[in-house]
Design a protein around this motif. Structure first.
Motif, PDB file in Angstrom:
ATOM      1  N   GLN A   1       0.841  -1.198   0.000  1.00  0.00           N
ATOM      2  CA  GLN A   1       0.000   0.000   0.000  1.00  0.00           C
ATOM      3  C   GLN A   1       0.875   1.247   0.000  1.00  0.00           C
ATOM      4  OE1 GLN A   1      -3.211  -0.723  -0.353  1.00  0.00           O
ATOM      5  NE2 GLN A   1      -2.664  -2.876  -0.075  1.00  0.00           N
ATOM      6  N   ASP A   2       0.317   2.354  -0.505  1.00  0.00           N
ATOM      7  CA  ASP A   2       1.034   3.625  -0.434  1.00  0.00           C
ATOM      8  C   ASP A   2       1.304   4.017   1.016  1.00  0.00           C
ATOM      9  OD1 ASP A   2       1.193   4.313  -3.217  1.00  0.00           O
ATOM     10  OD2 ASP A   2      -0.952   4.738  -3.171  1.00  0.00           O
ATOM     11  N   VAL A   3       0.290   3.881   1.844  1.00  0.00           N
ATOM     12  CA  VAL A   3       0.391   4.165   3.277  1.00  0.00           C
ATOM     13  C   VAL A   3      -0.462   3.134   4.006  1.00  0.00           C
ATOM     14  CG1 VAL A   3      -0.059   5.834   5.120  1.00  0.00           C
ATOM     15  CG2 VAL A   3       0.671   6.655   2.870  1.00  0.00           C
ATOM     16  N   ALA A   4       0.070   2.536   5.061  1.00  0.00           N
ATOM     17  CA  ALA A   4      -0.713   1.520   5.769  1.00  0.00           C
ATOM     18  C   ALA A   4      -0.411   1.534   7.260  1.00  0.00           C
ATOM     19  CB  ALA A   4      -0.432   0.132   5.195  1.00  0.00           C
ATOM     20  N   PHE A   5      -1.424   1.110   8.022  1.00  0.00           N
ATOM     21  CA  PHE A   5      -1.355   1.068   9.486  1.00  0.00           C
ATOM     22  C   PHE A   5      -1.697  -0.357   9.913  1.00  0.00           C
ATOM     23  CE2 PHE A   5      -2.633   5.178   7.935  1.00  0.00           C
ATOM     24  CZ  PHE A   5      -1.844   6.073   8.636  1.00  0.00           C
ATOM     25  N   THR A   6      -0.747  -1.044  10.536  1.00  0.00           N
ATOM     26  CA  THR A   6      -0.912  -2.446  10.899  1.00  0.00           C
ATOM     27  C   THR A   6      -0.858  -2.596  12.414  1.00  0.00           C
ATOM     28  OG1 THR A   6       0.156  -3.101   8.821  1.00  0.00           O
ATOM     29  CG2 THR A   6       0.006  -4.768  10.566  1.00  0.00           C
ATOM     30  N   ALA A   7      -1.949  -3.046  12.995  1.00  0.00           N
ATOM     31  CA  ALA A   7      -2.066  -3.116  14.456  1.00  0.00           C
ATOM     32  C   ALA A   7      -1.194  -4.214  15.046  1.00  0.00           C
ATOM     33  CB  ALA A   7      -3.522  -3.337  14.842  1.00  0.00           C
ATOM     34  N   PHE A   8      -0.684  -3.929  16.239  1.00  0.00           N
ATOM     35  CA  PHE A   8       0.013  -4.942  17.035  1.00  0.00           C
ATOM     36  C   PHE A   8      -0.122  -4.567  18.510  1.00  0.00           C
ATOM     37  CE2 PHE A   8       3.066  -1.577  16.623  1.00  0.00           C
ATOM     38  CZ  PHE A   8       3.850  -1.620  17.781  1.00  0.00           C
ATOM     39  N   LYS A   9       0.120  -5.543  19.358  1.00  0.00           N
ATOM     40  CA  LYS A   9       0.011  -5.310  20.799  1.00  0.00           C
ATOM     41  C   LYS A   9       1.409  -5.343  21.415  1.00  0.00           C
ATOM     42  CE  LYS A   9      -3.534  -6.918  23.018  1.00  0.00           C
ATOM     43  NZ  LYS A   9      -4.521  -7.784  23.748  1.00  0.00           N
ATOM     44  N   THR A  10       1.743  -4.318  22.180  1.00  0.00           N
ATOM     45  CA  THR A  10       3.051  -4.260  22.830  1.00  0.00           C
ATOM     46  C   THR A  10       3.111  -5.234  24.002  1.00  0.00           C
ATOM     47  OG1 THR A  10       2.442  -2.549  24.432  1.00  0.00           O
ATOM     48  CG2 THR A  10       3.169  -1.800  22.242  1.00  0.00           C
ATOM     49  N   ASP A  11       4.308  -5.416  24.522  1.00  0.00           N
ATOM     50  CA  ASP A  11       4.477  -6.296  25.688  1.00  0.00           C
ATOM     51  C   ASP A  11       3.676  -5.789  26.884  1.00  0.00           C
ATOM     52  OD1 ASP A  11       6.162  -7.880  24.213  1.00  0.00           O
ATOM     53  OD2 ASP A  11       8.002  -6.935  24.959  1.00  0.00           O
ATOM     54  N   GLU A  12       3.427  -4.476  26.910  1.00  0.00           N
ATOM     55  CA  GLU A  12       2.659  -3.887  28.019  1.00  0.00           C
ATOM     56  C   GLU A  12       1.155  -3.945  27.783  1.00  0.00           C
ATOM     57  OE1 GLU A  12       5.207  -2.227  26.431  1.00  0.00           O
ATOM     58  OE2 GLU A  12       6.643  -2.938  27.939  1.00  0.00           O
ATOM     59  N   GLY A  13       0.750  -4.490  26.605  1.00  0.00           N
ATOM     60  CA  GLY A  13      -0.673  -4.622  26.320  1.00  0.00           C
ATOM     61  C   GLY A  13      -1.281  -3.460  25.556  1.00  0.00           C
ATOM     62  N   GLU A  14      -0.463  -2.450  25.208  1.00  0.00           N
ATOM     63  CA  GLU A  14      -0.977  -1.308  24.441  1.00  0.00           C
ATOM     64  C   GLU A  14      -1.084  -1.682  22.968  1.00  0.00           C
ATOM     65  OE1 GLU A  14       0.012   3.444  23.590  1.00  0.00           O
ATOM     66  OE2 GLU A  14       1.561   2.115  24.415  1.00  0.00           O
ATOM     67  N   ILE A  15      -2.146  -1.235  22.318  1.00  0.00           N
ATOM     68  CA  ILE A  15      -2.317  -1.497  20.882  1.00  0.00           C
ATOM     69  C   ILE A  15      -1.874  -0.272  20.096  1.00  0.00           C
ATOM     70  CG2 ILE A  15      -3.974  -1.923  19.036  1.00  0.00           C
ATOM     71  CD1 ILE A  15      -5.590  -3.592  21.032  1.00  0.00           C
ATOM     72  N   LEU A  16      -0.898  -0.483  19.232  1.00  0.00           N
ATOM     73  CA  LEU A  16      -0.378   0.555  18.356  1.00  0.00           C
ATOM     74  C   LEU A  16      -0.444   0.076  16.916  1.00  0.00           C
ATOM     75  CD1 LEU A  16       2.824   1.536  20.406  1.00  0.00           C
ATOM     76  CD2 LEU A  16       0.689   2.839  20.261  1.00  0.00           C
ATOM     77  N   PHE A  17      -0.130   0.965  15.990  1.00  0.00           N
ATOM     78  CA  PHE A  17      -0.130   0.615  14.562  1.00  0.00           C
ATOM     79  C   PHE A  17       1.246   0.914  13.968  1.00  0.00           C
ATOM     80  CE2 PHE A  17      -4.498   1.173  15.668  1.00  0.00           C
ATOM     81  CZ  PHE A  17      -5.217   0.304  14.856  1.00  0.00           C
ATOM     82  N   ASP A  18       1.805  -0.082  13.292  1.00  0.00           N
ATOM     83  CA  ASP A  18       3.082   0.096  12.615  1.00  0.00           C
ATOM     84  C   ASP A  18       2.827   0.809  11.290  1.00  0.00           C
ATOM     85  OD1 ASP A  18       5.895  -0.353  12.636  1.00  0.00           O
ATOM     86  OD2 ASP A  18       5.643  -1.877  11.097  1.00  0.00           O
ATOM     87  N   LEU A  19       3.528   1.904  11.059  1.00  0.00           N
ATOM     88  CA  LEU A  19       3.329   2.708   9.847  1.00  0.00           C
ATOM     89  C   LEU A  19       4.283   2.266   8.750  1.00  0.00           C
ATOM     90  CD1 LEU A  19       2.135   5.173   8.329  1.00  0.00           C
ATOM     91  CD2 LEU A  19       3.880   6.583   9.469  1.00  0.00           C
ATOM     92  N   THR A  20       3.718   1.948   7.584  1.00  0.00           N
ATOM     93  CA  THR A  20       4.525   1.614   6.409  1.00  0.00           C
ATOM     94  C   THR A  20       4.116   2.521   5.251  1.00  0.00           C
ATOM     95  OG1 THR A  20       2.956  -0.182   5.922  1.00  0.00           O
ATOM     96  CG2 THR A  20       5.023  -0.795   6.979  1.00  0.00           C
ATOM     97  N   VAL A  21       5.067   2.846   4.396  1.00  0.00           N
ATOM     98  CA  VAL A  21       4.796   3.753   3.284  1.00  0.00           C
ATOM     99  C   VAL A  21       5.517   3.275   2.016  1.00  0.00           C
ATOM    100  CG1 VAL A  21       4.534   5.753   4.807  1.00  0.00           C
ATOM    101  CG2 VAL A  21       6.770   5.268   3.807  1.00  0.00           C
ATOM    102  N   ALA A  22       5.017   3.749   0.883  1.00  0.00           N
ATOM    103  CA  ALA A  22       5.693   3.619  -0.417  1.00  0.00           C
ATOM    104  C   ALA A  22       5.672   2.223  -1.019  1.00  0.00           C
ATOM    105  CB  ALA A  22       7.136   4.128  -0.326  1.00  0.00           C
ATOM    106  N   GLY A  23       4.699   1.400  -0.623  1.00  0.00           N
ATOM    107  CA  GLY A  23       4.558   0.104  -1.278  1.00  0.00           C
ATOM    108  C   GLY A  23       3.709   0.232  -2.524  1.00  0.00           C
ATOM    109  N   GLY A  24       3.728  -0.789  -3.367  1.00  0.00           N
ATOM    110  CA  GLY A  24       2.870  -0.772  -4.551  1.00  0.00           C
ATOM    111  C   GLY A  24       3.313  -1.782  -5.578  1.00  0.00           C
ATOM    112  N   LEU A  25       2.415  -2.061  -6.523  1.00  0.00           N
ATOM    113  CA  LEU A  25       2.712  -3.066  -7.544  1.00  0.00           C
ATOM    114  C   LEU A  25       2.743  -2.420  -8.927  1.00  0.00           C
ATOM    115  CD1 LEU A  25       0.701  -6.032  -6.001  1.00  0.00           C
ATOM    116  CD2 LEU A  25       3.153  -5.597  -5.917  1.00  0.00           C
ATOM    117  N   SER A  26       2.010  -2.961  -9.894  1.00  0.00           N
ATOM    118  CA  SER A  26       2.049  -2.507 -11.276  1.00  0.00           C
ATOM    119  C   SER A  26       3.485  -2.596 -11.805  1.00  0.00           C
ATOM    120  CB  SER A  26       1.469  -1.098 -11.402  1.00  0.00           C
ATOM    121  OG  SER A  26       1.252  -0.792 -12.764  1.00  0.00           O
ATOM    122  N   LYS A  27       3.876  -1.679 -12.685  1.00  0.00           N
ATOM    123  CA  LYS A  27       5.186  -1.796 -13.336  1.00  0.00           C
ATOM    124  C   LYS A  27       6.328  -1.281 -12.464  1.00  0.00           C
ATOM    125  CE  LYS A  27       3.340  -1.732 -18.021  1.00  0.00           C
ATOM    126  NZ  LYS A  27       3.261  -1.030 -19.321  1.00  0.00           N
TER     127      LYS A  27
END
Length: 524
Positions: free
Chosen positions: A195-221
């Protein structure tokens, strides 16, 4: 520095808000004033693309029409309307897409007012289903349903979509499409890596839910796996970050060359660090540093087939497979009627061109699953049916070199017949051209449409073979590699079976067919 000249498309968009093309559609439909050829390309902003008309006996302009499905789900009323459109206006051709939307074929502009009225009656739209702006947001099809999910992001997805929708005058003219993903899925089914920009949830060791930010993905040519931004995002920050990225892309993306006009091109030009700095400048606060990537589910395990207990007491959700993403219009209506009969809550679309029926009473789940399976949509599919994806192909697409949809269905059926014992989860993707809308670049076996010479020297439909694609976070994902091998369309099934047989005789000590495909060297 001299300012680059705008491309022809950019000049057209600059002269008029692309969304105003709806006025021209109504003029043609209701007053008979033809839509100018100049504005045909702007129909994308309402999910419409010109169709190839194969019927030489009639002079009609047909279109493919994409409908935006927010949060990947349709309730019963929406499902009934979509089934009606498929039967009454699309000659019974309905496709599920890799972006969790629905595409109809054979749509005519004269029918647009009636279609829009139907969509509006149940809160659906095709506005910004395509075009140069925010595309429908990828998410988990079982958000709010799966007991194993990390967090239900349904409201977050709706919040972001609503914001863009209400401010469409500011967000309808980007350099190119803007693809985002927001997912709390325990199986990471929203394909955040591309994805161009994406937010992927995960739970920390302390139990807090955060989202890992990724950018600049994509397919096509210009394909590439996304970068980790090395930032964690809180749920309440997601809308602001998504909007900030959108504004940066809108204001600084390449408007002179559409081939270099995606978020990834801007990030690669600037560098990741500068891009993140610009995000935080717009936010006016720093994001939390996030140096560790959360554990990500391997691509082959991102499925929800079969009957599953839902979060809701006494309810189930059931995952079904299509064949290459196409649903017969009569079947679609029957599925809608069965959903109504069993009083389920709705139907969700997956990123693999399959579907899930949710809100099913536990006491009805097996009966409903069997009835849908009888139509040809199994809940315990073979690996071939589960994960063979195909694009529109030359049947309707002007870029298509090969026929894909009906051809792919035959490939699935033949593989099921000839190698029924094969049981490893792999992905096969068949694309009609190099734009690769069926995602062969991340498939274990990818076929990209081209022309080849047969044994007699005739140019026939065929495919460039790519192997070894995979998604598993930013570190372990990989784009499929070119093999230099071309396969005639008529020999694709034999070729796949030969690969399977070679794997069985493997002397490369690979424990899975997937791993074998990534390292095997084939004779050209």
């Amino acid at each position: 520095m001299q300012k680059k000249e705008l491309s022809a498309v950019e000049q057209l968009k600059a002269s008029r808000n692309p969304l105003k093309v709806i006025e021209d559609m109504y003029k043609e439909a209701q007053e008979g004033i033809p839509l100018s050829d100049e504005y045909i390309g702007l129909l994308k902003w309402y999910g419409m693309y010109p169709h190839i008309n194969h019927d030489e006996t009639e002079d009609k302009k047909y279109f493919m029409k994409r409908i935006k499905i927010v949060d990947a789900k349709m309730n019963l009323e929406q499902l009934e309307v979509m089934a009606k459109i498929g039967k009454d206006y699309a000659q019974g051709l309905v496709d599920f897409t890799t972006r969790q939307n629905i595409q109809f074929h054979y749509i005519e502009i004269k029918d647009i007012p009636a279609i829009f009225k139907l969509l509006d009656s149940v809160g659906l739209t095709s506005r910004m289903a395509s075009g140069d702006g925010p595309r429908p947001i990828m998410t988990s099809p079982v958000a709010g349903l799966d007991p194993d999910e990390i967090i239900d992001v349904s409201n977050l997805v709706k919040e972001v979509d609503t914001y863009f929708d209400k401010n469409d005058d500011r967000f309808c003219n980007f350099p190119r499409k803007y693809k985002t993903g927001i997912s709390g899925c325990g199986k990471h089914s929203a394909a955040h890596e591309v994805q161009d920009v994406a937010f992927t949830a995960f739970k920390t060791d302390e139990g807090e839910i955060l989202f890992d930010l990724t950018v600049a993905g994509g397919l096509s040519k210009s394909k590439q796996i996304a970068y980790r931004a090395n930032r964690y995002v809180k749920a309440e920050q997601i809308k602001d970050v998504t909007v900030a990225c959108a504004e940066i892309f809108r204001d600084y993306g390449n408007r002179a060359n559409r081939n270099k006009a995606r978020v990834r091109h801007l990030v690669n030009e600037w560098g990741l660090e500068k891009f993140i700095e610009e995000i935080e400048k717009k936010l006016d606060y720093p994001l939390q540093e996030g140096l560790i990537e959360p554990k990500i589910t391997p691509f082959e395990k991102r499925n929800h087939f079969g009957i599953h207990k839902a979060k809701q007491k006494g309810e189930s959700f059931i995952g079904f497979a299509t064949n290459s993403g196409r649903i017969d219009g009569n079947d679609f209506q029957t599925i809608s009627k069965l959903c109504k009969k069993y009083k389920v809550k709705g139907l969700a679309l997956t990123s693999t061109q399959n579907f899930i029926i949710y809100g099913v009473k536990e006491t009805d789940a097996q009966t409903l699953a069997d009835e849908i399976a009888t139509l040809g949509y199994p809940y315990n599919p073979t690996p071939f049916r589960a994960r063979l994806q195909s694009c529109t192909g030359k049947q309707f697409c002007k870029f298509g070199i090969t026929e894909t949809k009906e051809y792919s269905k035959e490939v699935v059926q033949e593989l099921e017949k000839r190698v029924p014992e094969f049981n490893e989860n792999i992905m096969i993707a068949i694309s009609g051209c190099g734009n690769a809308c069926s995602h062969p670049q991340i498939a274990d076996i990818g076929f990209v449409g081209t022309k080849v010479r047969d044994e007699e020297g005739n140019r026939v439909e065929g495919y460039d073979l790519i192997l070894g694609g995979h998604l598993e976070g930013t570190k372990d994902s990989r784009i499929a590699h070119k093999t230099g091998i071309k396969v005639e369309a008529s020999k694709v099934v034999d070729f796949i079976i030969n690969l399977i047989e070679s794997y069985k005789k493997d002397n490369l000590n690979q424990t899975t067919f997937k791993n074998y495909l990534n390292i095997v060297e084939l004779e050209k």
